[in-house]
Design a protein around this motif. Structure first.
Motif, PDB file in Angstrom:
ATOM      1  N   LEU A 190       0.861  -1.172   0.000  1.00  0.00           N
ATOM      2  CA  LEU A 190       0.000   0.000   0.000  1.00  0.00           C
ATOM      3  C   LEU A 190       0.900   1.225   0.000  1.00  0.00           C
ATOM      4  O   LEU A 190       1.875   1.280   0.749  1.00  0.00           O
ATOM      5  CB  LEU A 190      -0.918   0.014   1.222  1.00  0.00           C
ATOM      6  N   ASP A 191       0.547   2.218  -0.810  1.00  0.00           N
ATOM      7  CA  ASP A 191       1.415   3.396  -0.925  1.00  0.00           C
ATOM      8  C   ASP A 191       0.555   4.655  -0.970  1.00  0.00           C
ATOM      9  O   ASP A 191      -0.007   5.024  -2.003  1.00  0.00           O
ATOM     10  CB  ASP A 191       2.265   3.285  -2.196  1.00  0.00           C
ATOM     11  N   PRO A 244      -6.466  -8.660  -7.785  1.00  0.00           N
ATOM     12  CA  PRO A 244      -5.832  -9.965  -7.969  1.00  0.00           C
ATOM     13  C   PRO A 244      -5.254 -10.491  -6.658  1.00  0.00           C
ATOM     14  O   PRO A 244      -5.014  -9.732  -5.711  1.00  0.00           O
ATOM     15  CB  PRO A 244      -4.712  -9.684  -8.985  1.00  0.00           C
ATOM     16  N   SER A 245      -5.018 -11.792  -6.599  1.00  0.00           N
ATOM     17  CA  SER A 245      -4.380 -12.384  -5.428  1.00  0.00           C
ATOM     18  C   SER A 245      -2.994 -11.786  -5.249  1.00  0.00           C
ATOM     19  O   SER A 245      -2.240 -11.603  -6.205  1.00  0.00           O
ATOM     20  CB  SER A 245      -4.269 -13.907  -5.596  1.00  0.00           C
ATOM     21  N   GLY A 246      -2.660 -11.492  -4.000  1.00  0.00           N
ATOM     22  CA  GLY A 246      -1.346 -10.962  -3.689  1.00  0.00           C
ATOM     23  C   GLY A 246      -1.228  -9.460  -3.797  1.00  0.00           C
ATOM     24  O   GLY A 246      -0.152  -8.908  -3.563  1.00  0.00           O
ATOM     25  N   VAL A 247      -2.323  -8.764  -4.132  1.00  0.00           N
ATOM     26  CA  VAL A 247      -2.229  -7.319  -4.302  1.00  0.00           C
ATOM     27  C   VAL A 247      -2.282  -6.580  -2.970  1.00  0.00           C
ATOM     28  O   VAL A 247      -1.967  -5.392  -2.898  1.00  0.00           O
ATOM     29  CB  VAL A 247      -3.347  -6.833  -5.256  1.00  0.00           C
ATOM     30  N   GLY A 248      -2.729  -7.251  -1.876  1.00  0.00           N
ATOM     31  CA  GLY A 248      -2.720  -6.608  -0.564  1.00  0.00           C
ATOM     32  C   GLY A 248      -4.066  -6.460   0.093  1.00  0.00           C
ATOM     33  O   GLY A 248      -4.211  -5.674   1.045  1.00  0.00           O
ATOM     34  N   GLY A 300      -2.253  -1.231  -7.126  1.00  0.00           N
ATOM     35  CA  GLY A 300      -1.009  -0.482  -6.979  1.00  0.00           C
ATOM     36  C   GLY A 300      -1.248   1.005  -7.041  1.00  0.00           C
ATOM     37  O   GLY A 300      -2.111   1.555  -6.344  1.00  0.00           O
ATOM     38  N   ALA A 301      -0.506   1.683  -7.920  1.00  0.00           N
ATOM     39  CA  ALA A 301      -0.651   3.142  -8.052  1.00  0.00           C
ATOM     40  C   ALA A 301      -1.978   3.526  -8.686  1.00  0.00           C
ATOM     41  O   ALA A 301      -2.394   4.680  -8.601  1.00  0.00           O
ATOM     42  CB  ALA A 301       0.509   3.696  -8.886  1.00  0.00           C
ATOM     43  N   ARG A 302      -2.671   2.567  -9.343  1.00  0.00           N
ATOM     44  CA  ARG A 302      -3.942   2.861 -10.011  1.00  0.00           C
ATOM     45  C   ARG A 302      -5.135   2.424  -9.164  1.00  0.00           C
ATOM     46  O   ARG A 302      -6.239   2.211  -9.693  1.00  0.00           O
ATOM     47  CB  ARG A 302      -3.986   2.172 -11.374  1.00  0.00           C
ATOM     48  N   THR A 303      -4.945   2.293  -7.863  1.00  0.00           N
ATOM     49  CA  THR A 303      -6.048   1.932  -6.963  1.00  0.00           C
ATOM     50  C   THR A 303      -7.156   2.977  -7.067  1.00  0.00           C
ATOM     51  O   THR A 303      -6.891   4.185  -7.093  1.00  0.00           O
ATOM     52  CB  THR A 303      -5.541   1.820  -5.525  1.00  0.00           C
TER      53      THR A 303
END
Length: 557
Positions: A339-340, A357-361, A523-526
């Protein structure tokens, strides 16, 4: 106790003295002199000495147990006391492994040290009795071997501790890494993580090699102290015979060295070399508290925390149910952030679905909100209070926990007081547990967790969370083992709790469509928006849903 230990050890050492002395006398005064009866008599005396020594050895074990067990009890008392006073996280390992290791190695150290001392004394007295000149051949290399071994004890202990520390560090690193492998893959940090782990492995390998190199000195000590006296006795045989040493005395001396001194030295070197270093390491760890992480700073409880509340009260305040500000987290300083800088606000009564997706947090996010994980940066507030806020948050993970009590005890686990049966039955009906409740025999029926299916355990966990007073419910794929209809019923029940807020990690597209808003972790496109808005703006959401209407299609890959 020590006097008794010494007395039984003297009896045990008597056989050491007679094995060599009786053999020499049997040859010189018996067989070589033509007196078979005398020779057989001396051999019989040696046999009786062996029996007496065996009895002494048995009594020695009893005294050693009396010596070692109180030491173990004192260590247990110290470890438990430190664990209670200081909440030492190493107390469990200390009790289950290190105390037992200390007890066993202490017994081994006492046995091998005592055995070598009394065996060496018996053998040296026997050599002196046969011919004082024999001591000039046997004693110097024996002392040299013991001295060489003694010099290596401290370095061996240091390298043993370095190896254990490196091994524990590697195990701790793997314990953190393995649960986060999906996040590592999702963030593309495989090479960086592999490099860090490789350095840990190389460090342990280096300590193992250093320990092995120092262990070679034990072989040298055995060669000097145990094997060299045999060679010297054989080489100096002509000189010893010229100076009045009899043939029987030479045979007795060889018996002392090969049958007594060499085995005793081997036991000392291998036993004390291994057990002694382990004992040193174990005692140091048992007497030194394990470093503990500093506690997280928490704000004092508000006034309403201190006041008794009705069983089904939901805390509603002017503050939003959930507020995330600049939230960032990574599984290590060298890893890409999961998470950023995430910002998110949920009003009371909101229903949010989290997809990706799996593993994205997604599970990481619920763990952060529940206070199970500490963020690297940013703040998390639940109804205005910083996390952890156990009275305000309830987390239901994918693997549901059910214990072996009654069904009512399982369902009331999050409530401080007994739950009225009418309220319990109403909650079971709302979540969809009623058929299982009836099949088990009612709220008072005993539950056997292993006899339940994964979906049945999830229904019990969901009903338990529904009955809790925490206003924010976090469902981390907590309905993945339910069919779509049962999942929809459970989620509608949580969304309809008075004053309750729901955050669900969606497993199916229908679960996301039921939510008022959807958080797409990318990621950055959350992005966070409604279903229709995300279909227009989020490429990942379009890919996950493939532009289809609500269906049982799964959202996670």
């Amino acid at each position: 106790m020590l006097v008794r230990l010494g007395a039984w050890s003297v009896l045990e050492a008597g056989q050491t003295f007679l094995v060599g002395y009786a053999l020499a006398r049997a040859l010189d005064a018996g067989f070589l002199a033509g007196n078979v009866r005398t020779g057989l008599g001396w051999l019989g005396a040696a046999g009786l000495a062996v029996c007496a020594g065996a009895y002494g050895t048995g009594r020695v074990y009893g005294v050693v147990a009396e010596l070692v067990e109180p030491a173990r009890d004192r260590l247990v008392t110290a470890v438990v006391g430190r664990g209670v006073r200081e909440a030492d996280p190493g107390a469990l390992s200390g009790l289950t492994q290190q105390v037992e290791l200390a007890r066993d190695t202490l017994a081994g150290v006492v046995m091998v040290s005592r055995s070598f001392l009394f065996t060496a004394a018996g053998a040296l007295i026997g050599l002196f009795s046969l011919a004082p000149l024999l001591l000039t051949v046997v004693l110097p290399p024996l002392l040299a071997g013991v001295a060489l071994f003694a010099v290596t004890l401290r370095p061996l202990a240091r390298r043993q501790e370095a190896f254990l520390t490196a091994d524990e560090t590697l195990a701790r690193e793997l314990g953190v890494l393995c649960p986060g492998l999906r996040d590592v893959t999702a963030c593309g940090a495989e090479e960086r993580v592999a490099a860090d782990l490789g350095r840990r492995i190389d460090a342990e390998l280096a300590t193992a090699r250093a320990l092995a190199r120092w262990s070679l000195t034990r072989t040298a000590a055995l060669a000097v102290g145990g094997e060299l006296p045999v060679v010297l006795l054989l080489v100096t045989t002509p000189w010893l015979l010229r100076h009045g040493v009899s043939a029987g005395a030479l045979v007795g001396a060889l018996a002392y060295v090969t049958q007594s001194l060499l085995p005793a030295l081997q036991n000392l070197v291998h036993g004390l070399g291994t057990s002694g270093s382990r004992l040193t390491v174990a005692l140091r760890r048992l007497t030194t508290p394990t470093p503990r992480p500093l506690p997280r700073t928490q704000t004092p409880p508000t006034a309403d925390h201190d006041q008794p509340q009705p069983a089904r009260a939901r805390r509603t305040t002017a503050a939003p149910a959930l507020a995330l500000a600049s939230l960032s987290f990574a599984y290590g300083p060298a890893c890409e952030p999961v998470l950023d800088g995430l910002d998110l606000t949920l009003p009371t009564g909101a229903h949010l679905a989290v997809v990706g997706p799996s593993g994205v947090g997604k599970s990481t996010l619920t763990g952060l909100i529940a206070g199970l994980i500490t963020p690297d940066r940013g703040t998390i507030r639940v109804h205005g209070n910083p996390v952890p806020a156990p009275q305000a948050t309830v987390l239901i993970p994918q693997e549901a926990y059910v214990h072996g009590g009654t069904l009512a005890e399982n369902l009331a686990l999050f409530r401080p007081d007994p739950v009225p049966e009418a309220e319990l039955l109403a909650a079971a009906d709302a979540v969809g547990l009623t058929p299982l409740l009836r099949a088990l025999g009612g709220p008072g029926a005993r539950v056997e967790p292993t006899a339940l299916s994964a979906g049945e355990r999830q229904l019990i966990a969901l009903t338990r969370a529904y009955l809790s007073t925490a206003p924010l419910a976090l469902l981390d794929e907590a309905t993945c083992h339910l069919d779509p209809a049962a999942e929809a019923r459970a989620e509608r029940a949580f969304a309809g709790r008075p004053g309750g807020t729901l955050l669900v990690v969606a497993h199916r597209l229908g679960s996301a469509r039921r939510a008022g808003r959807i958080l797409v972790m990318d990621g950055a496109r959350t992005a966070c928006a409604t279903h229709d808005e995300l279909l227009r703006t989020s490429a990942l959401y379009q890919q996950l849903t493939a532009g289809r209407p609500a269906s049982p299609t799964t959202l996670t890959r």
